[in-house]
Design a protein around this motif. Structure first.
Motif, PDB file in Angstrom:
ATOM      1  N   PRO A  57      -1.341 -26.656  37.245  1.00 38.22           N
ATOM      2  CA  PRO A  57      -1.792 -27.139  38.546  1.00 38.22           C
ATOM      3  C   PRO A  57      -0.655 -27.821  39.308  1.00 38.22           C
ATOM      4  O   PRO A  57      -0.622 -27.778  40.532  1.00 38.22           O
ATOM      5  CB  PRO A  57      -2.911 -28.128  38.203  1.00 38.22           C
ATOM      6  CG  PRO A  57      -2.825 -28.400  36.747  1.00 38.22           C
ATOM      7  CD  PRO A  57      -2.010 -27.329  36.119  1.00 38.22           C
ATOM      8  N   ALA A  58       0.298 -28.410  38.601  1.00 38.99           N
ATOM      9  CA  ALA A  58       1.391 -29.102  39.284  1.00 38.99           C
ATOM     10  C   ALA A  58       2.289 -28.115  40.006  1.00 38.99           C
ATOM     11  O   ALA A  58       2.789 -28.387  41.093  1.00 38.99           O
ATOM     12  CB  ALA A  58       2.187 -29.917  38.277  1.00 38.99           C
ATOM     13  N   LEU A  59       2.496 -26.937  39.382  1.00 44.95           N
ATOM     14  CA  LEU A  59       3.377 -25.932  39.995  1.00 44.95           C
ATOM     15  C   LEU A  59       2.594 -24.863  40.760  1.00 44.95           C
ATOM     16  O   LEU A  59       3.179 -24.105  41.528  1.00 44.95           O
ATOM     17  CB  LEU A  59       4.216 -25.240  38.910  1.00 44.95           C
ATOM     18  CG  LEU A  59       5.488 -25.952  38.453  1.00 44.95           C
ATOM     19  CD1 LEU A  59       5.166 -27.199  37.642  1.00 44.95           C
ATOM     20  CD2 LEU A  59       6.365 -25.020  37.620  1.00 44.95           C
ATOM     21  N   GLY A  60       1.292 -24.774  40.473  1.00 46.08           N
ATOM     22  CA  GLY A  60       0.490 -23.731  41.097  1.00 46.08           C
ATOM     23  C   GLY A  60       0.844 -22.347  40.578  1.00 46.08           C
ATOM     24  O   GLY A  60       0.711 -21.353  41.287  1.00 46.08           O
ATOM     25  N   LYS A  61       1.308 -22.285  39.345  1.00 49.59           N
ATOM     26  CA  LYS A  61       1.756 -21.003  38.794  1.00 49.59           C
ATOM     27  C   LYS A  61       1.319 -20.863  37.334  1.00 49.59           C
ATOM     28  O   LYS A  61       1.070 -21.868  36.669  1.00 49.59           O
ATOM     29  CB  LYS A  61       3.294 -20.925  38.825  1.00 49.59           C
ATOM     30  CG  LYS A  61       3.868 -20.771  40.207  1.00 49.59           C
ATOM     31  CD  LYS A  61       5.371 -20.855  40.152  1.00 49.59           C
ATOM     32  CE  LYS A  61       5.938 -20.701  41.558  1.00 49.59           C
ATOM     33  NZ  LYS A  61       7.304 -21.225  41.662  1.00 49.59           N
ATOM     34  N   TYR A  62       1.291 -19.605  36.864  1.00 49.48           N
ATOM     35  CA  TYR A  62       1.124 -19.367  35.436  1.00 49.48           C
ATOM     36  C   TYR A  62       2.484 -19.552  34.776  1.00 49.48           C
ATOM     37  O   TYR A  62       3.462 -18.914  35.181  1.00 49.48           O
ATOM     38  CB  TYR A  62       0.581 -17.964  35.174  1.00 49.48           C
ATOM     39  CG  TYR A  62      -0.892 -17.841  35.506  1.00 49.48           C
ATOM     40  CD1 TYR A  62      -1.848 -18.353  34.630  1.00 49.48           C
ATOM     41  CD2 TYR A  62      -1.318 -17.258  36.702  1.00 49.48           C
ATOM     42  CE1 TYR A  62      -3.199 -18.260  34.927  1.00 49.48           C
ATOM     43  CE2 TYR A  62      -2.670 -17.174  37.007  1.00 49.48           C
ATOM     44  CZ  TYR A  62      -3.605 -17.678  36.127  1.00 49.48           C
ATOM     45  OH  TYR A  62      -4.937 -17.598  36.413  1.00 49.48           O
ATOM     46  N   ILE A  63       2.515 -20.459  33.797  1.00 44.17           N
ATOM     47  CA  ILE A  63       3.786 -20.750  33.138  1.00 44.17           C
ATOM     48  C   ILE A  63       3.601 -20.662  31.624  1.00 44.17           C
ATOM     49  O   ILE A  63       2.478 -20.558  31.127  1.00 44.17           O
ATOM     50  CB  ILE A  63       4.311 -22.152  33.507  1.00 44.17           C
ATOM     51  CG1 ILE A  63       3.311 -23.242  33.056  1.00 44.17           C
ATOM     52  CG2 ILE A  63       4.585 -22.246  35.006  1.00 44.17           C
ATOM     53  CD1 ILE A  63       3.880 -24.653  33.135  1.00 44.17           C
ATOM     54  N   ALA A  64       4.718 -20.703  30.917  1.00 42.93           N
ATOM     55  CA  ALA A  64       4.657 -20.647  29.448  1.00 42.93           C
ATOM     56  C   ALA A  64       5.902 -21.277  28.861  1.00 42.93           C
ATOM     57  O   ALA A  64       6.933 -21.389  29.528  1.00 42.93           O
ATOM     58  CB  ALA A  64       4.545 -19.194  28.974  1.00 42.93           C
ATOM     59  N   LEU A  65       5.786 -21.699  27.629  1.00 44.33           N
ATOM     60  CA  LEU A  65       6.959 -22.041  26.832  1.00 44.33           C
ATOM     61  C   LEU A  65       7.230 -20.857  25.910  1.00 44.33           C
ATOM     62  O   LEU A  65       6.302 -20.177  25.474  1.00 44.33           O
ATOM     63  CB  LEU A  65       6.713 -23.304  26.000  1.00 44.33           C
ATOM     64  CG  LEU A  65       6.577 -24.611  26.781  1.00 44.33           C
ATOM     65  CD1 LEU A  65       6.247 -25.760  25.846  1.00 44.33           C
ATOM     66  CD2 LEU A  65       7.859 -24.907  27.567  1.00 44.33           C
ATOM     67  N   ALA A  66       8.504 -20.604  25.653  1.00 41.17           N
ATOM     68  CA  ALA A  66       8.847 -19.464  24.819  1.00 41.17           C
ATOM     69  C   ALA A  66      10.080 -19.793  24.000  1.00 41.17           C
ATOM     70  O   ALA A  66      10.859 -20.681  24.347  1.00 41.17           O
ATOM     71  CB  ALA A  66       9.105 -18.235  25.686  1.00 41.17           C
TER      72      ALA A  66
END
Ligand SMILES: [Zn+2]
Lengths: 998, 99
Positions: A946-955
């Motif tokens: 929600p902070a970035l408004g994007k789907y993110i991930a750690l990898a």
């Protein structure tokens, strides 16, 4: 009167008639009958179809060694397959069906298999279906297809799908002397041990004690053997230190003289007694064991030896003497030893006509001749049965002169009409339990059998188990074994009991096979013939273990109780070696099949305890969807009506970053590390320094394993000079405790440190967000919480709603945050006070999903990244590795492999197609959906930020930092998810940490 | 299998947690000798016979015990407190030596 029931005699209760059903037909029998004896009494001779060839099979034995007459017992919806009919006691309402036949036992379509018998010889399945075929029909895939079809045609009973409603239980027992087997030897041993005051358990697999005394027809000290046996049992019952277990099979002999046994408590009843289990499993720890397990009579191998009507001589005698049943009216005898003559006399006395006794030996003793006359039988020495006649039932046997030396018959054959052929090929002592205990059997040329070696460390043998086939000597051995097992000195003189009739010569002729044309079975249950064994030898199988696996000899549910020695003898002959040089296989548990229900007993369903935090009920009452994390239950989301999981966690995380949120962190592992050397200890177990930490401050710590890889992380709080509170990840709490205890106890016993697990003693709530401090300030008394009193990583003590609390300012979410700990009993009270205080500010409770989202946004690592393969540098935690001191893992962490380039490093990913990412997906440079390859690493955790408004991930991606700003692709062929991503720093949000430092 | 804990007496093996090979000698913490560390972390004996082992009475007093067990028979010939006696009771092996 049933056609085959004798008018009198036997140890059955003729006044009690029992009704049962076999293959849909109603039959009657008597109390004391087995399913086998009752069916034989009704004239039934066909019991089942064989494993491979679907040949008709009758009943061969009268006991646990039965290979042929296997049935499925039906109890309501529950099917229990592969039970020997010889081991099923009949009771009213018993329903059993035969096996491996279609559509019915009498008319079986697969019986055609036997016409093509040559093609189903040893190794046929493997050769044909796994061999090099052409095209798609090759190898394993083809085998798997065929296997399904073969399994249906070849096989034993079929298990059901219905759940078993029966109750099973387990018992542990301890005794000085465990006696296995209650024949004359076992009874004598138990009595002698009991009289010396030892605690005794006597286990008998049959429904009645006495073993051969129940059917031998002998007299012991002038009394019928059965009376002698019941007198001894009466004496044993009078002893307070004896436990008598009937219907109890001792099936396993384990180290430390631990034995496993199964007691069939309820199988012989139409309904279990109130509160009684169906089976009871016993784990018996015995100081000493007396093995009085007797011996099995061995079949002979000759063509047609599997036809219904062929039976072991001792079994036929037992049916006549114990059950009052004649297995035939016109009975022929085939023997290589004296014992069958006794059977012939018993059968004749019970009313059968003994048409002939064919003895493989060229001559027999005067005693045998006398018995043959007594039986009214024509005695044909130097003769063998070279074939049997009849379809589903024996109608005659073919006799021919036989040379024991060459094993082949010579001269003219002669047909004799007979509806039963009883066979004795010698005796094999039942040495299974001794073999399980590690004893190497010794071959006896006299007895042509494997005998147990001298008594083992924890056991001593008696009777036929030792190869002692005279009842008088067996009893004498039993008394001696009982004394020895109970720790009593041996008597100087022993007197043999008076047993009539006198014993016969126990030594058989060394003949196992009569070579003639036709299928001669070695292993009845697995349809292994003598030719199969020879074929295996021709194909190069030399070791007995290989032979066993290739032909499957002795690998059926009877575990080769009768077939082992004949199979070995045929193999030895083919190899041109004496039997002891070929060796025998080691017996392994179980001695006889064991119900899985009894092994599991009450241990079924969910076996793990549930761990609940003090605030568990509050979470449930406030709409939490719970999530199991190890043993713990934690709120996943506090979902509103109609909210999806993603909507809920995005709302919770968003609100936390906007105003404030609160999360239950009681599950974190907590260990009190106390003592004068506590700081020194922490310096050794953490990669960073703790001795410099001031009292009233906390520090983030990292632990490595000895091999230099990351083990766990968490904060540790210094509450006093010698008093630290360590927190661990929820999942590793137990492992960290054990790790610390090991080093303290084994490696550094000189350190004065005490460890106490206090996970359950503290309740924890983490409250974070821009308004968190205000909320706290509005409800905490006794301390200030401003920046001066409570700086970042500071600790204060105060009260909330009257309950003492300990507050540490630290942050997992990246917000200005505080962990509030109270005694577990005050957990909900403090939590509710915090919730109340947060209301004016719009604080929300949040669950694991929002917690995970905020930690991904901050790039904090958890178990998904600390996966046992990553180093501190891989996770960009190299700054936590102190150079000032050695610590656990410091010597190994700089190994070549751990500092090589190209290792997987922690990075962040941003989905460039605005679609969700998921854990486990691979990262590649170029997408190739047809042939996915070239993985650079994988996603460990993903969310919508929600902070970035994007789907993110750690990898974890090879090259890591060097790829920041570069494009790559996710490649997830399992979920068919491919798409572009940007590789970025794992610090997605507020990389400078302004928010938490305030 | 029973292990006789010097505190608690003979107890079933299910109360204990195996904590590794008791033949390990932890090098001096300051040592950087890779051979010694490799032997300590990775080299393990696999004897058919007597074996030094560390067991923790995890379901009891939580003490670590130096146990000598015969891997062929599971016979336990010695149980002592690891903190008092160190790991081994039966011939220790030199670090780096091949099994
Ligand atoms: Zn203990």
């Amino acid at each position: 009167m049933s056609p085959r029931r004798t008018p009198s005699g036997g140890r059955i209760d003729r006044l009690r008639t029992i009704r049962f059903i076999f293959d849909g037909t109603a039959y009657t029998g008597h109390q004391g009958d087995t399913l086998a004896s009752a069916l034989l009494a009704n004239g039934v001779s066909l019991f089942g179809r064989s494993f491979k060839y679907h040949r008709p099979r009758g009943v061969l034995t009268a006991g646990v060694d039965e290979p042929n007459a296997l049935v499925t017992v039906l109890r309501g919806e529950v099917r229990e397959p592969n039970i020997p009919a010889t081991m099923v006691e009949i009771h009213d309402g018993l329903t059993a069906v035969s096996q491996n036949r279609f559509p019915s036992l009498a008319y079986d379509v697969s019986a055609i298999n036997q016409l093509g018998g040559k093609f189903i010889s040893a190794g046929f399945y493997y050769k044909t279906f796994m061999g090099p075929l052409i095209g798609p029909l090759k190898g394993t895939r083809f085998w798997m297809l065929c296997e399904k079809i073969i399994r249906r045609a070849a096989g034993l009973g079929r298990a059901g799908h219905a759940p078993d409603p029966s109750r099973y239980e387990r018992m542990n027992a301890f005794c000085d002397v465990l006696v296995v087997g209650s024949g004359p030897a076992g009874l004598a041993a138990a009595l002698e041990a009991a009289q010396s005051g030892a605690r005794v358990i006597l286990a008998e697999l049959d429904p009645c004690f006495g073993g051969s005394a129940n059917w031998s027809g002998e007299k012991i000290d002038g009394e019928p053997a059965a009376t002698w046996a019941s007198d001894v049992v009466g004496e044993l019952k009078a002893h307070g230190n004896v436990r008598l277990l009937k219907r109890t099979t001792v099936w396993g002999y384990y180290d430390g003289n631990t034995l496993a046994a199964i007691e069939r408590v309820g199988d012989h009843k139409d309904a279990p007694a109130r509160g009684a289990p169906r089976h009871r499993h016993w784990t018996i720890r015995a100081k000493s064991v007396v093995l009085a397990t007797g011996a099995f009579e061995r079949p002979l191998v000759f063509p047609g030896n599997d036809r219904p009507g062929v039976m072991m001589a001792s079994a036929a005698m037992r049916y006549a003497n114990q059950y009052g049943v004649l297995p035939g009216e016109k009975i022929a005898v085939l023997a290589n030893n004296d014992s069958a003559y006794r059977a012939a006399v018993a059968l004749a006395k019970a009313g059968a006509r003994i048409v002939a006794i064919a003895d493989l030996r060229p001559d027999v003793s005067a005693a045998c001749r006398k018995l043959a006359t007594e039986a009214g039988a024509e005695l044909l020495t130097g003769h063998a049965v070279i074939g049997t006649e009849g379809g589903k039932k024996l109608s005659g046997v073919k006799l021919a002169p036989f040379s024991a030396a060459s094993g082949v018959s010579k001269g003219n054959a002669r047909d004799i009409g007979a509806d039963c052929l009883v066979v004795s090929g010698g005796w094999s002592p039942t040495i299974h339990l001794a073999s399980q205990a590690g004893a190497r059997p010794l071959w006896s040329d006299d007895l042509q059998a494997f005998l147990p070696p001298e008594a083992g460390k924890g056991w001593i043998g008696a009777g036929a188990f030792n190869g002692t086939f005279s009842t008088a000597e067996a009893i004498s051995e039993g008394f001696a074994a009982g004394r020895k097992a109970a720790g009593q000195p041996a008597l100087e003189t022993t007197t043999l009991p008076d047993v009539e009739p006198a014993p016969l010569d126990p030594n058989p002729a060394p003949v196992f096979e009569i070579k003639a044309k036709g299928k001669a079975f070695v292993d009845f249950q697995h349809d292994v013939t003598a030719d199969d064994v020879r074929l295996a030898h021709l194909e190069g199988f030399v070791s007995v273990e290989h032979l066993k696996r290739y032909t499957t000899l002795g690998m059926a549910t009877d575990q080769g109780k009768g077939s082992n020695v004949p199979g070995l003898a045929i193999m030895a002959e083919a190899l041109g070696k004496p039997i002891p040089e070929v060796g025998t296989t080691r017996f392994r548990p179980p001695y006889a099949p064991v119900s899985v229900g009894a092994l599991a007993a009450e241990r079924f369903g969910d076996l793990k305890p549930d761990r609940l935090t003090p605030m568990h009920d509050w979470h449930l009452e406030n709409g939490a969807t719970m999530y199991s994390a190890g043993l713990w239950f934690r709120p996943m989301i506090y979902g509103g009506p109609g909210e999806t999981i993603e909507q809920a966690y995005v709302r919770e995380a968003g609100a936390t970053r906007e105003t404030a949120g609160i999360v239950d962190v009681s599950t974190l592992g907590k260990i009190a590390v106390q003592g004068p050397d506590a700081a020194e200890f922490l310096d050794r177990v953490y990669s960073n320094v703790f001795s410099t930490l001031p009292v009233g401050k906390a520090r983030y710590g990292l632990m490595l394993r000895e091999d230099g890889l990351v083990f766990d992380d968490g904060t540790t709080w210094r509450l006093g000079e010698h008093d630290f509170l360590m927190t661990t990840t929820t999942a590793n709490a137990g492992k960290v405790m054990q790790h610390l205890e090991y080093f303290l106890d084994v490696v550094w016993p000189d350190l004065k440190v005490h460890l106490t697990s206090v996970t359950d003693q503290w309740a924890g709530a983490a409250i974070g967000g821009p308004r968190a401090r205000e909320i706290l300030a509005s409800c905490v008394t006794g301390t200030r919480v401003d920046n001066e009193a409570l700086p970042f990583m500071g600790i204060v003590h105060g009260e909330i709603a009257g309950a003492p609390v300990m507050i540490c300012r630290l942050s997992f979410s990246g917000e200005m945050a505080f962990e509030v700990y109270s005694g577990a009993g005050h957990g909900t009270h403090v939590w509710e006070a915090l919730i109340e205080a947060g209301k004016p500010f719009g604080m929300v409770p949040y669950g694991l999903e929002a917690l995970g989202t905020m930690r991904i946004e901050k790039g904090h690592v958890t178990g998904a990244e600390i996966d046992g393969r990553t180093s501190a540098r891989d996770l960009h935690l190299g700054w936590m590795l102190s150079k000032k001191k050695p610590f656990i893992g410091s010597a190994m962490m700089d190994r070549e492999g751990l500092s090589a380039s190209g290792r997987l490093e922690l990075v962040g990913l941003i989905s460039l197609d605005n679609r969700p990412l998921s854990g486990g997906a691979h990262i590649v440079e170029e997408v190739d959906t047809a042939n996915p390859h070239g993985s650079l690493g994988h996603i460990t955790a993903a969310c919508f930020s929600p902070a970035l408004g994007k789907y993110i991930a750690l990898a974890l991606v090879s090259g890591g930092k060097a790829r920041h700003g570069k494009r790559a692709h996710v490649s997830d062929p399992l979920r068919n998810r491919f798409g572009p991503v940007e590789i970025v720093s794992h610090h997605f949000f507020d990389p400078e940490g302004k928010r938490m430092h305030g | 299998m029973l292990i006789t804990c010097p505190y608690c007496g003979p107890r079933d093996v299910s109360e204990f947690a195996y904590q590794g090979d008791g033949n390990r000698t932890r090098p001096d913490p300051a040592s950087t000798d890779p051979e010694a560390w490799n032997a300590y972390v990775y080299d393990r004996l696999n004897p058919a016979g007597l074996h030094n082992e560390i067991w923790q009475h995890a379901g009891g007093c939580r003490a670590h015990l130096a146990v000598v067990r015969d891997t062929l028979t599971h016979e336990i010939s010695s149980v002592r407190f690891a903190r008092e006696h160190g790991a081994p009771a039966h011939g220790r092996r030199k670090p780096g030596a091949k099994a």
